[in-house]
Motif scaffolding. Sequence first.
Motif, PDB file in Angstrom:
ATOM      1  N   PHE A 141     -10.631   6.428   4.221  1.00 31.69           N
ATOM      2  CA  PHE A 141      -9.624   5.778   4.824  1.00 31.69           C
ATOM      3  C   PHE A 141      -9.401   6.150   6.232  1.00 31.69           C
ATOM      4  O   PHE A 141      -9.448   5.579   7.290  1.00 31.69           O
ATOM      5  N   PHE A 142      -9.131   7.569   6.238  1.00 29.53           N
ATOM      6  CA  PHE A 142      -8.716   8.169   7.476  1.00 29.53           C
ATOM      7  C   PHE A 142      -9.887   8.407   8.386  1.00 29.53           C
ATOM      8  O   PHE A 142      -9.939   8.444   9.740  1.00 29.53           O
ATOM      9  N   GLY A 166       0.950  -1.271   0.014  1.00 30.01           N
ATOM     10  CA  GLY A 166       0.000  -0.077  -0.033  1.00 30.01           C
ATOM     11  C   GLY A 166       0.626   1.222   0.023  1.00 30.01           C
ATOM     12  O   GLY A 166       0.413   2.404  -0.271  1.00 30.01           O
ATOM     13  N   LEU A 212      -3.573  -0.488   6.204  1.00 35.88           N
ATOM     14  CA  LEU A 212      -3.679  -0.286   4.789  1.00 35.88           C
ATOM     15  C   LEU A 212      -3.749  -1.905   4.103  1.00 35.88           C
ATOM     16  O   LEU A 212      -4.612  -2.058   3.105  1.00 35.88           O
ATOM     17  N   TYR A 233      -7.404  -2.643   4.827  1.00 35.06           N
ATOM     18  CA  TYR A 233      -8.134  -1.851   3.933  1.00 35.06           C
ATOM     19  C   TYR A 233      -8.231  -2.536   2.519  1.00 35.06           C
ATOM     20  O   TYR A 233      -9.067  -2.412   1.921  1.00 35.06           O
ATOM     21  N   ARG A 234      -7.002  -2.846   1.801  1.00 35.69           N
ATOM     22  CA  ARG A 234      -7.142  -3.335   0.440  1.00 35.69           C
ATOM     23  C   ARG A 234      -7.210  -4.837   0.507  1.00 35.69           C
ATOM     24  O   ARG A 234      -7.303  -5.222  -0.663  1.00 35.69           O
ATOM     25  N   ILE A 248     -10.318   4.797  10.261  1.00 34.76           N
ATOM     26  CA  ILE A 248      -9.104   4.024  10.272  1.00 34.76           C
ATOM     27  C   ILE A 248      -9.053   3.031  11.612  1.00 34.76           C
ATOM     28  O   ILE A 248      -8.288   2.130  11.683  1.00 34.76           O
ATOM     29  N   TYR A 306      -2.560   5.701  -3.542  1.00 33.68           N
ATOM     30  CA  TYR A 306      -3.759   6.396  -3.538  1.00 33.68           C
ATOM     31  C   TYR A 306      -4.245   6.243  -2.054  1.00 33.68           C
ATOM     32  O   TYR A 306      -4.818   5.075  -1.779  1.00 33.68           O
ATOM     33  N   TYR A 307      -4.698   7.156  -1.278  1.00 37.16           N
ATOM     34  CA  TYR A 307      -5.331   7.021  -0.035  1.00 37.16           C
ATOM     35  C   TYR A 307      -6.767   7.643  -0.220  1.00 37.16           C
ATOM     36  O   TYR A 307      -6.822   8.758  -0.606  1.00 37.16           O
TER      37      TYR A 307
END
Length: 297
Positions: A12-13, A3, A22, A25-26, A16, A7-8
Amino acid sequence: MQGFNKYYPPDFFDNIDKHGSLNSYRGKHALGDRARKLDQGILITRFELPFNIWCGTCNNHIGMGVRYNAEKKKIGNYYSTPIFSFRCKCHLCDGWFEIQTDPKNTRYVVVSGARKKEEDWNPEENGGFAVHDTDAHATPADPLASLEKTTDTQKGLVQVQDRLEELRETSDAYNADPFTLSSRVRKQFRAEKKVEKAKNQADDKIKDRYALPETLKLVADNPETIEMAKEEWARGRREMELRESQKRRALAVEVTALPPAVGPIRHQKRTASSNPVSSLKERILANTARQSNPFSR
């Protein structure tokens, strides 16, 4: 791990705490592509061959130390020690071979797809003892063989004990009076240091006298080098004297070939020789000798 430099997204934030990282998340694992078969209990690791083998598919020799991306999998336990299996694909063909760990005998075993090159070294045949004697408590089939083995073991223990006694006595002798031994060593070191210091001072004087570089290391004097230096100096001296004599003879021939002087020579200081050619010859020889010989200046 995959990650970074990506790109964020804005959410995401915001969430969090929900994602945590990351990777989560991915939907990626921290080990990346190495964990693509982790759901099957397989982890891709870098495996190095512990011995020489022959591939069972292409029958090519593969040397010890060749590395593969192996599929590592736990297949069992030996008491509390896990047994792992490493499945590798031959780099010379499309065949697969599998190697497993053997915690009981502390070694690796080829299970399938290849055969091991037997290079075992038997310590008992070379005056040693078995490292892994798994059948030590089993009853031997031949009582005489058991008796011979026990006798050999006792002989080896006696030899080992004698050697240990020798080492112990030597250690006691060296450590009995450490002050005296230390004083003897320091005395010898001081003597060698004085000799080395005197030699360095003599070398520095020679370097200062002849303007030699400080990094130059002078060779110690010995009769052979002294004789060689004397012979070289004498040879150079003879060659210099020979060149000077040749120059004098050449000048004498040139002066003798000069034409006689015509008319009286005025304002000339009278010398002991009445012949002007002889006086000129003597003057030229004296000036030549003074110019070529540095010791006559």
